[in-house]
Design a protein around this motif. Structure first.
Motif, short mmCIF file in Angstrom:
data_model
loop_
_atom_site.label_atom_id
_atom_site.label_comp_id
_atom_site.label_asym_id
_atom_site.label_seq_id
_atom_site.Cartn_x
_atom_site.Cartn_y
_atom_site.Cartn_z
N SER A 48 0.84 -1.20 0.00
CA SER A 48 0.00 0.00 0.00
C SER A 48 0.88 1.25 0.00
N THR A 49 1.13 1.78 -1.22
CA THR A 49 2.01 2.94 -1.35
C THR A 49 1.41 3.96 -2.31
N ALA A 50 1.86 5.20 -2.16
CA ALA A 50 1.45 6.28 -3.06
C ALA A 50 2.64 7.23 -3.25
N THR A 51 2.66 7.89 -4.40
CA THR A 51 3.68 8.88 -4.71
C THR A 51 2.99 10.21 -4.96
N VAL A 52 3.57 11.29 -4.41
CA VAL A 52 3.00 12.63 -4.56
C VAL A 52 4.02 13.53 -5.24
N HIS A 53 3.62 14.14 -6.36
CA HIS A 53 4.44 15.13 -7.07
C HIS A 53 3.77 16.48 -6.92
N LEU A 54 4.56 17.54 -6.75
CA LEU A 54 4.03 18.90 -6.60
C LEU A 54 4.37 19.73 -7.82
N ASP A 55 3.42 20.54 -8.27
CA ASP A 55 3.64 21.52 -9.33
C ASP A 55 3.28 22.89 -8.76
N GLN A 56 4.21 23.85 -8.88
CA GLN A 56 3.97 25.22 -8.42
C GLN A 56 3.62 26.08 -9.62
#
Length: 99
Positions: A48-56
């Motif tokens: 049970s994993t997730a990846t989070v990418h941020l865009d500014q």
């Protein structure tokens, strides 16, 4: 893929701290990569994993949350942990009404 946009600039470190605080000790939140490739990994268990990418963009931050794992578990994680992580981000950085 759940996506959340908040109307404020948020750093990767601020997002990691908010997720750690709101999700609690059952989840492991770590940062990976550097520069434009920097991302958060959220893990509840080996499957049970997730990846989070941020865009500014200007004063807004968009979070792109992906379920992790192999093909079948990735689809399950899109509807499980990824949705939970996205909801937690939205709750943590929701705009507060003006007083």
């Amino acid at each position: 893929m759940p996506t959340v946009t908040v109307e404020q600039p948020v750093t990767l470190q601020q997002a990691a701290a908010a997720l750690k605080d709101k999700l609690g000790s059952r989840y492991e939140v770590t940062t990976h990569g550097s520069g434009a490739q920097e991302a958060l990994k959220v893990k509840q268990s080996a499957a049970s994993t997730a990846t989070v990418h941020l865009d500014q963009e200007g004063n807004a931050t968009t979070f792109h949350v992906h379920g992790g794992g192999l093909v079948i578990s990735r689809m399950v994680n899109e509807f499980g942990i990824a949705k939970k992580v996205a909801a937690t981000i939205e709750e943590a950085f929701a705009s507060r009404p003006a007083s």
